[in-house]
Motif scaffolding. Structure first.
Motif, PDB file in Angstrom:
ATOM      1  N   ILE A 250       0.848  -1.197   0.000  1.00 26.72           N
ATOM      2  CA  ILE A 250       0.000   0.000   0.000  1.00 26.72           C
ATOM      3  C   ILE A 250       0.882   1.245   0.000  1.00 26.72           C
ATOM      4  CG2 ILE A 250      -1.956  -1.134   1.089  1.00 26.72           C
ATOM      5  CD1 ILE A 250      -1.150   0.115   3.741  1.00 26.72           C
ATOM      6  N   GLY A 251       0.275   2.377  -0.393  1.00 27.22           N
ATOM      7  CA  GLY A 251       1.046   3.611  -0.513  1.00 27.22           C
ATOM      8  C   GLY A 251       1.841   3.604  -1.801  1.00 27.22           C
ATOM      9  N   ARG A 252       1.759   4.681  -2.561  1.00 25.73           N
ATOM     10  CA  ARG A 252       2.464   4.763  -3.836  1.00 25.73           C
ATOM     11  C   ARG A 252       3.141   6.116  -3.978  1.00 25.73           C
ATOM     12  NH1 ARG A 252       4.187   0.790  -5.566  1.00 25.73           N
ATOM     13  NH2 ARG A 252       4.479   1.812  -7.567  1.00 25.73           N
ATOM     14  N   PRO A 253       4.250   6.179  -4.745  1.00 27.43           N
ATOM     15  CA  PRO A 253       4.958   7.454  -4.923  1.00 27.43           C
ATOM     16  C   PRO A 253       4.263   8.418  -5.867  1.00 27.43           C
ATOM     17  CG  PRO A 253       6.029   5.734  -6.191  1.00 27.43           C
ATOM     18  CD  PRO A 253       4.972   5.061  -5.366  1.00 27.43           C
ATOM     19  N   ARG A 254       3.239   7.947  -6.563  1.00 26.99           N
ATOM     20  CA  ARG A 254       2.502   8.806  -7.493  1.00 26.99           C
ATOM     21  C   ARG A 254       1.024   8.449  -7.424  1.00 26.99           C
ATOM     22  NH1 ARG A 254       3.553   6.141 -13.558  1.00 26.99           N
ATOM     23  NH2 ARG A 254       2.342   4.253 -13.141  1.00 26.99           N
ATOM     24  N   MET A 255       0.192   9.305  -7.980  1.00 20.15           N
ATOM     25  CA  MET A 255      -1.239   9.022  -8.092  1.00 20.15           C
ATOM     26  C   MET A 255      -1.429   8.044  -9.250  1.00 20.15           C
ATOM     27  SD  MET A 255      -2.889  10.642  -5.717  1.00 20.15           S
ATOM     28  CE  MET A 255      -4.568  10.853  -6.300  1.00 20.15           C
ATOM     29  N   SER A 293      -0.183  -3.872   6.245  1.00 21.39           N
ATOM     30  CA  SER A 293      -1.317  -3.207   5.612  1.00 21.39           C
ATOM     31  C   SER A 293      -2.617  -3.516   6.342  1.00 21.39           C
ATOM     32  CB  SER A 293      -1.430  -3.624   4.135  1.00 21.39           C
ATOM     33  OG  SER A 293      -1.565  -5.024   4.013  1.00 21.39           O
ATOM     34  N   THR A 294      -2.700  -4.719   6.927  1.00 23.39           N
ATOM     35  CA  THR A 294      -3.873  -5.051   7.737  1.00 23.39           C
ATOM     36  C   THR A 294      -3.925  -4.172   8.980  1.00 23.39           C
ATOM     37  OG1 THR A 294      -3.815  -7.326   6.939  1.00 23.39           O
ATOM     38  CG2 THR A 294      -5.083  -6.914   8.945  1.00 23.39           C
ATOM     39  N   GLY A 295      -2.747  -3.859   9.542  1.00 20.03           N
ATOM     40  CA  GLY A 295      -2.700  -2.926  10.670  1.00 20.03           C
ATOM     41  C   GLY A 295      -3.238  -1.561  10.282  1.00 20.03           C
ATOM     42  N   THR A 296      -2.888  -1.090   9.085  1.00 13.96           N
ATOM     43  CA  THR A 296      -3.411   0.185   8.590  1.00 13.96           C
ATOM     44  C   THR A 296      -4.929   0.133   8.484  1.00 13.96           C
ATOM     45  OG1 THR A 296      -1.378   0.462   7.282  1.00 13.96           O
ATOM     46  CG2 THR A 296      -3.229   1.894   6.741  1.00 13.96           C
ATOM     47  N   ASN A 297      -5.433  -0.962   7.910  1.00 11.53           N
ATOM     48  CA  ASN A 297      -6.887  -1.135   7.790  1.00 11.53           C
ATOM     49  C   ASN A 297      -7.566  -1.116   9.160  1.00 11.53           C
ATOM     50  OD1 ASN A 297      -6.467  -1.506   5.058  1.00 11.53           O
ATOM     51  ND2 ASN A 297      -6.839  -3.704   5.080  1.00 11.53           N
ATOM     52  N   PHE A 298      -6.971  -1.844  10.097  1.00  9.75           N
ATOM     53  CA  PHE A 298      -7.608  -2.031  11.398  1.00  9.75           C
ATOM     54  C   PHE A 298      -7.694  -0.731  12.194  1.00  9.75           C
ATOM     55  CE2 PHE A 298      -7.409  -3.503  15.929  1.00  9.75           C
ATOM     56  CZ  PHE A 298      -8.695  -4.024  15.971  1.00  9.75           C
ATOM     57  N   ILE A 299      -6.615   0.051  12.214  1.00 13.21           N
ATOM     58  CA  ILE A 299      -6.649   1.295  12.996  1.00 13.21           C
ATOM     59  C   ILE A 299      -7.612   2.290  12.339  1.00 13.21           C
ATOM     60  CG2 ILE A 299      -4.662   2.388  11.857  1.00 13.21           C
ATOM     61  CD1 ILE A 299      -5.754   2.662  15.560  1.00 13.21           C
ATOM     62  N   ALA A 300      -7.721   2.260  11.018  1.00 19.21           N
ATOM     63  CA  ALA A 300      -8.679   3.141  10.347  1.00 19.21           C
ATOM     64  C   ALA A 300     -10.113   2.724  10.677  1.00 19.21           C
ATOM     65  CB  ALA A 300      -8.447   3.122   8.842  1.00 19.21           C
ATOM     66  N   MET A 301     -10.345   1.435  10.813  1.00 19.54           N
ATOM     67  CA  MET A 301     -11.670   0.973  11.214  1.00 19.54           C
ATOM     68  C   MET A 301     -11.964   1.398  12.654  1.00 19.54           C
ATOM     69  SD  MET A 301     -13.488  -2.753  10.731  1.00 19.54           S
ATOM     70  CE  MET A 301     -12.399  -3.735  11.752  1.00 19.54           C
ATOM     71  N   CYS A 302     -10.962   1.322  13.515  1.00 21.56           N
ATOM     72  CA  CYS A 302     -11.131   1.795  14.893  1.00 21.56           C
ATOM     73  C   CYS A 302     -11.482   3.279  14.917  1.00 21.56           C
ATOM     74  CB  CYS A 302      -9.858   1.547  15.700  1.00 21.56           C
ATOM     75  SG  CYS A 302      -9.512  -0.189  16.061  1.00 21.56           S
ATOM     76  N   PHE A 303     -10.850   4.055  14.052  1.00 19.95           N
ATOM     77  CA  PHE A 303     -11.123   5.487  13.969  1.00 19.95           C
ATOM     78  C   PHE A 303     -12.584   5.737  13.618  1.00 19.95           C
ATOM     79  CE2 PHE A 303     -11.643   9.290  11.373  1.00 19.95           C
ATOM     80  CZ  PHE A 303     -11.058  10.266  12.155  1.00 19.95           C
TER      81      PHE A 303
END
Length: 370
Positions: A250-255, A293-303
């Motif tokens: 996840i995350g990219r240097p460009r759009m 990346s699952t950690g990123t998903n999970f904390i965003a769901m917590c938010f």
């Protein structure tokens, strides 16, 4: 007038067999499980985790690779013995190598020379070839050039991810989620939360939500060292980031061309150390390791859940387990790797645990609405 000679459609016959082989593989594979993650302290809020780590190649990218190969075959872009090239050193390359071997075509993954031995071994396990470059910024150009030299096809996941999947249905990931949620207490999720990689999954989910007219909102979590969040917030597709993402997949240097801004309702930017803290908390509670990346998903769901609780709302939220944490024993789960990369997730873990125990989420994030 001379008549054209009849030509035996051998290429069409081969393509038919290749498509049939991929379709048969899909029919042999059961749908991924949707886990209900019980959190009794969060009254009225239900968490669900769709476990994409159970695919044959161990990650969410298995769906993408299957769609990309079917798209290339059905558009006549890959024929018998056509070398397939991809710009990837991670899970996409592993999954594409799997499908290339299935239909009998050569596969080349273009990657930085610094790629870990574990990733190289996973690609080679499925018969893939690893093509190394010294300058990671040339990965797209080198992939295109290598494809041209080989007389092959550059799969180009970052361009074709959003168009290769049938977003209206046909058992795509969004269709699967809603089918599995049908008998739940809150069958229509308030939020689906997904981190941004190629953009293909977020495009599929976002389009499906609009096509089916569901009230569900799509929140996309981005990481440090990525252009997606800034590009979304400013509506500027020329945004760039010079440093590579530390959260694999996840995350990219460009759009990227496949990152469709108009289907996203909300974006959140998550610091890498917080992603890894959430990864560790979730792994402990599940009793098995998940990836960064699952950690990123999970904390965003917590938010999003914390905001619902704050406003007195109830409902369900869905996110993905993108892959297993076993792939990251020498990175995210290594104290030496964390120290070398200046990351310390430990200060953030208590705040996440406190929220899951019924407290408030004290972590702050930058966000933007579509």
């Amino acid at each position: 007038m001379a008549r054209s000679k009849a030509i035996e459609p051998a290429s069409r016959a081969w393509a038919d067999k290749a498509v049939a082989a991929i379709e048969a593989d899909q029919h042999r594979s059961a749908d991924t499980h949707l886990w209900k993650f019980d959190l009794p302290a969060l009254i009225g809020i239900d968490f669900y985790l769709k476990d994409e780590s159970t695919h044959p190649t161990g990650s969410l990218k298995h769906r993408l690779a299957r769609s990309l190969f079917l798209y290339a075959l059905c558009n006549g872009l890959v024929r018998e013995d056509t070398p397939v090239v991809e710009a990837s050193s991670g899970s996409t390359a592993v999954s594409e190598a799997y499908f290339a071997r299935m239909i009998g075509v050569p596969f080349y993954a273009v990657m930085p020379r610094s790629t870990s031995r574990e990733k190289i071994a996973a690609i080679e396990h499925y018969g893939g070839n690893c093509h190394f470059i010294d300058d990671g910024r040339r990965i797209y150009a080198e992939s295109s050039e290598l494809s041209e030299r080989l007389g092959g096809h550059f799969m180009d996941q970052f361009t074709y991810a959003e168009r290769a999947t049938d977003w209206r249905g046909n058992n795509n990931i969004a269709d699967s989620i809603f089918g599995q949620m049908r008998e739940e207490r809150h069958p229509i999720p308030s939020w689906i939360v997904m981190s941004g990689g190629t953009g293909g999954t977020t495009a599929t989910i976002g389009r499906y939500l609009r096509y089916k007219r569901h009230a569900t909102r799509l929140s996309v979590a981005d990481v440090e060292r990525s252009a997606f969040f800034e590009g979304f917030a400013t509506h500027d597709r020329e945004c760039r980031c010079e440093q590579p993402s530390r959260i694999e997949g996840i995350g990219r240097p460009r759009m990227e061309p496949s990152f469709v801004l108009g289907v996203i309702d909300h974006m959140l930017q998550v610091p890498d150390a917080v992603s890894l803290a959430a990864m560790r908390v979730l792994s402990r509670r599940l009793g098995r390791r998940v990836g960064g990346s699952t950690g990123t998903n999970f904390i965003a769901m917590c938010f999003q859940a914390a905001r619902m609780i704050e406003h007195g709302k109830t409902g369900s939220l869905v996110t993905l387990i993108c892959d297993s944490g076993d792939r990251y024993a020498n990175t995210y789960y290594s104290d030496e790797w964390l120290a070398a990369n200046g990351l310390d997730p430990s200060p953030f873990e208590p705040a996440i645990e406190a929220f899951l125990g019924g407290g408030k989420l004290t972590l702050q994030f930058e966000e933007s609405w579509g």
